[in-house]
Design a protein around this motif. Structure first.
Motif, mmCIF file in Angstrom:
data_model
loop_
_atom_site.group_PDB
_atom_site.id
_atom_site.type_symbol
_atom_site.label_atom_id
_atom_site.label_comp_id
_atom_site.label_asym_id
_atom_site.label_seq_id
_atom_site.Cartn_x
_atom_site.Cartn_y
_atom_site.Cartn_z
ATOM 1 N N PRO A 1 0.799 -1.233 0.000
ATOM 2 C CA PRO A 1 0.000 0.000 0.000
ATOM 3 C C PRO A 1 0.831 1.282 0.000
ATOM 4 C CG PRO A 1 -0.056 -1.042 2.153
ATOM 5 C CD PRO A 1 0.689 -1.970 1.241
ATOM 6 N N SER A 2 2.142 1.157 0.048
ATOM 7 C CA SER A 2 2.981 2.354 0.053
ATOM 8 C C SER A 2 3.256 2.881 -1.353
ATOM 9 C CB SER A 2 4.308 2.062 0.762
ATOM 10 O OG SER A 2 5.060 1.124 0.019
ATOM 11 N N VAL A 3 2.733 2.218 -2.393
ATOM 12 C CA VAL A 3 2.951 2.657 -3.770
ATOM 13 C C VAL A 3 1.604 2.808 -4.473
ATOM 14 C CG1 VAL A 3 4.064 2.144 -5.973
ATOM 15 C CG2 VAL A 3 5.147 1.419 -3.853
ATOM 16 N N TRP A 4 1.417 3.966 -5.103
ATOM 17 C CA TRP A 4 0.247 4.208 -5.946
ATOM 18 C C TRP A 4 0.715 4.249 -7.394
ATOM 19 C CZ3 TRP A 4 -2.821 8.832 -3.455
ATOM 20 C CH2 TRP A 4 -3.444 8.400 -2.286
ATOM 21 N N TYR A 5 -0.090 3.684 -8.289
ATOM 22 C CA TYR A 5 0.242 3.640 -9.710
ATOM 23 C C TYR A 5 -0.732 4.511 -10.502
ATOM 24 C CZ TYR A 5 3.072 -0.345 -8.387
ATOM 25 O OH TYR A 5 3.995 -1.155 -7.795
ATOM 26 N N TYR A 6 -0.174 5.448 -11.246
ATOM 27 C CA TYR A 6 -0.945 6.273 -12.172
ATOM 28 C C TYR A 6 -0.545 5.840 -13.576
ATOM 29 C CZ TYR A 6 -2.189 9.281 -8.272
ATOM 30 O OH TYR A 6 -2.701 9.767 -7.092
ATOM 31 N N VAL A 7 -1.514 5.328 -14.343
ATOM 32 C CA VAL A 7 -1.247 4.791 -15.671
ATOM 33 C C VAL A 7 -2.115 5.544 -16.680
ATOM 34 C CG1 VAL A 7 -1.264 2.702 -17.081
ATOM 35 C CG2 VAL A 7 -0.815 2.534 -14.625
ATOM 36 N N PHE A 8 -1.525 5.838 -17.842
ATOM 37 C CA PHE A 8 -2.256 6.536 -18.898
ATOM 38 C C PHE A 8 -1.971 5.867 -20.235
ATOM 39 C CE2 PHE A 8 -2.152 9.758 -22.290
ATOM 40 C CZ PHE A 8 -3.490 10.130 -22.267
ATOM 41 N N PHE A 9 -3.033 5.579 -20.993
ATOM 42 C CA PHE A 9 -2.921 5.033 -22.345
ATOM 43 C C PHE A 9 -3.731 5.897 -23.300
ATOM 44 C CE2 PHE A 9 -2.193 1.138 -19.915
ATOM 45 C CZ PHE A 9 -1.042 0.672 -20.538
ATOM 46 N N HIS A 10 -3.148 6.185 -24.450
ATOM 47 C CA HIS A 10 -3.856 6.861 -25.540
ATOM 48 C C HIS A 10 -3.684 5.968 -26.764
ATOM 49 C CE1 HIS A 10 -3.835 10.373 -28.628
ATOM 50 N NE2 HIS A 10 -4.957 9.680 -28.688
ATOM 51 N N SER A 11 -4.796 5.447 -27.269
ATOM 52 C CA SER A 11 -4.737 4.567 -28.436
ATOM 53 C C SER A 11 -5.809 4.972 -29.440
ATOM 54 C CB SER A 11 -4.927 3.110 -28.022
ATOM 55 O OG SER A 11 -6.177 2.933 -27.401
ATOM 56 N N ASP A 12 -5.619 4.517 -30.682
ATOM 57 C CA ASP A 12 -6.645 4.775 -31.682
ATOM 58 C C ASP A 12 -7.690 3.660 -31.618
ATOM 59 O OD1 ASP A 12 -5.451 2.626 -32.965
ATOM 60 O OD2 ASP A 12 -4.551 3.832 -34.541
ATOM 61 N N SER A 13 -8.711 3.768 -32.430
ATOM 62 C CA SER A 13 -9.806 2.809 -32.342
ATOM 63 C C SER A 13 -9.407 1.414 -32.838
ATOM 64 C CB SER A 13 -11.026 3.318 -33.111
ATOM 65 O OG SER A 13 -10.670 3.565 -34.447
ATOM 66 N N ASP A 14 -8.274 1.299 -33.522
ATOM 67 C CA ASP A 14 -7.782 -0.015 -33.943
ATOM 68 C C ASP A 14 -6.981 -0.699 -32.854
ATOM 69 O OD1 ASP A 14 -8.926 0.180 -36.458
ATOM 70 O OD2 ASP A 14 -7.149 1.122 -37.336
ATOM 71 N N GLY A 15 -6.700 -0.003 -31.762
ATOM 72 C CA GLY A 15 -5.955 -0.589 -30.655
ATOM 73 C C GLY A 15 -4.476 -0.265 -30.654
ATOM 74 N N LYS A 16 -3.991 0.501 -31.641
ATOM 75 C CA LYS A 16 -2.580 0.887 -31.653
ATOM 76 C C LYS A 16 -2.341 1.938 -30.591
ATOM 77 C CE LYS A 16 -2.020 0.613 -36.531
ATOM 78 N NZ LYS A 16 -1.667 1.389 -37.700
ATOM 79 N N VAL A 17 -1.388 1.676 -29.712
ATOM 80 C CA VAL A 17 -1.083 2.615 -28.626
ATOM 81 C C VAL A 17 -0.263 3.767 -29.189
ATOM 82 C CG1 VAL A 17 0.072 2.895 -26.412
ATOM 83 C CG2 VAL A 17 -1.186 0.795 -26.896
ATOM 84 N N LYS A 18 -0.770 4.976 -29.004
ATOM 85 C CA LYS A 18 -0.072 6.184 -29.445
ATOM 86 C C LYS A 18 0.827 6.733 -28.345
ATOM 87 C CE LYS A 18 -3.563 7.825 -32.700
ATOM 88 N NZ LYS A 18 -4.447 8.949 -33.036
ATOM 89 N N GLU A 19 0.369 6.601 -27.101
ATOM 90 C CA GLU A 19 1.110 7.144 -25.962
ATOM 91 C C GLU A 19 0.808 6.290 -24.740
ATOM 92 O OE1 GLU A 19 1.645 11.446 -23.731
ATOM 93 O OE2 GLU A 19 -0.069 11.124 -25.030
#
Length: 120
Positions: free
Chosen positions: A67-85
């Motif tokens: 519990p001492s670590v929090w994870y902030y995750v961000f994904f930006h992908s197009d509608s085909d599923g390719k991850v842009k960021e």
């Protein structure tokens, strides 16, 4: 009869366009927490969990076993599923729930000496 062929041809054309890759309805997908560098620069050692959450938002993952670590995750992908960021940040707290440091894809703050924070 001629009208019926026209409607059938029109129906086939609409189906072909709707199922093709050239569809007009392409939407980028954003998931998780987008955190700007400026917000991370406002983090100060010794801040409470509530203060960190007010500044960065609710973390996407809080590990049950650590519990001492929090994870902030961000994904930006197009509608085909390719991850842009894709970005991930881990925010670390001490045993008392006070902010220590963060690390991840946006930048890193150096781990601090917890004894110096407790002395303040």
């Amino acid at each position: 009869m001629k009208k019926m062929k026209y409607f059938m041809l029109l129906g086939v054309a609409i189906l072909a366009v709707g199922c093709s890759k050239f569809s007009m309805h392409r939407v980028d997908v954003y998931q998780g927490n987008y955190i700007e560098q400026q917000r991370l620069e406002n983090l100060k050692p010794g801040m409470t969990r509530s203060e960190v959450q007010l500044l960065l938002g609710t973390p996407l993952v809080q590990d049950v076993y650590d519990p001492s670590v929090w994870y902030y995750v961000f994904f930006h992908s197009d509608s085909d599923g390719k991850v842009k960021e894709s970005k991930q940040i881990q925010v670390h707290f001490d045993r008392d729930g006070r902010y220590q440091y963060y690390n991840g894809d946006i930048g890193n703050s150096a781990p601090i000496d917890t004894a110096s924070v407790e002395a303040e």
